[in-house]
Design an enzyme around this catalytic site. Sequence first.
Site, PDB file in Angstrom:
ATOM      1  CG  ASP A  84     -31.327  23.574  18.836  1.00  0.00           C
ATOM      2  OD1 ASP A  84     -31.059  23.225  20.010  1.00  0.00           O
ATOM      3  OD2 ASP A  84     -32.488  23.704  18.421  1.00  0.00           O
ATOM      4  CB  VAL A  85     -27.349  20.821  22.203  1.00  0.00           C
ATOM      5  CG1 VAL A  85     -26.043  21.571  22.204  1.00  0.00           C
ATOM      6  CG2 VAL A  85     -28.312  21.400  23.216  1.00  0.00           C
ATOM      7  CE1 TYR A 177     -29.336  23.537  34.569  1.00  0.00           C
ATOM      8  CE2 TYR A 177     -29.190  23.139  36.922  1.00  0.00           C
ATOM      9  CZ  TYR A 177     -28.580  23.393  35.716  1.00  0.00           C
ATOM     10  OH  TYR A 177     -27.217  23.483  35.653  1.00  0.00           O
ATOM     11  CE  LYS A 181     -27.235  20.793  32.822  1.00  0.00           C
ATOM     12  NZ  LYS A 181     -26.157  20.573  31.903  1.00  0.00           N
TER      13      LYS A 181
END
Length: 181
Positions: A84-85, A177, A181
């Site tokens: 799990d990052v 998102y 990013k």
Amino acid sequence: MSSMHAKEMEAFMSSKEYLSTLFGLEGKVAVVIGGTGVLCGAMAEGMWRAGAKVVLVGRSEEKAREHFKEWGAPSDQAIFIQADVASREDADNLPALVKEKMGGIHIWVNGAGINSATPYLEIQDEEFEHILSTNLKGVHMGCQAIGKYWIEKKQPGSIINLSSMSAIRPLSRVFTYSLTK
């Protein structure tokens, strides 16, 4: 005519060797976090085809196996590690685990990403935190983990952090998102 063919073959071989010296990854190990997905899976395949041993890190062993089968990669050249990052413990343990299984790490790709189409004014804190933890905090923890590992081992390496065009021009309904990013 056969001398023309021989010259063409010689030119091809020399260009292939030339490209291999520039882009070949023979003897390298690449860790691709998010490698079970489409984009990072394609990157991992490219590195494998360039000669690297590849470690796909993600949540789905089934997706990793599908990639390996499609590539025709033998199990000593491409492996999966579930992690799990967004977990500090998983990030910190990953370099030693990869070294144990593959002998070293030369390339580290942070490419995991999750998304949600929940409208911004409706997104719940838990969902916001989950996206933030995976897409942003996961990169931070991955860089720290591999950075500490390489410094301790006095070993050079390359980190590739993936972003998204959505970071430059946010897409509708995926503000979180785009932000991460």
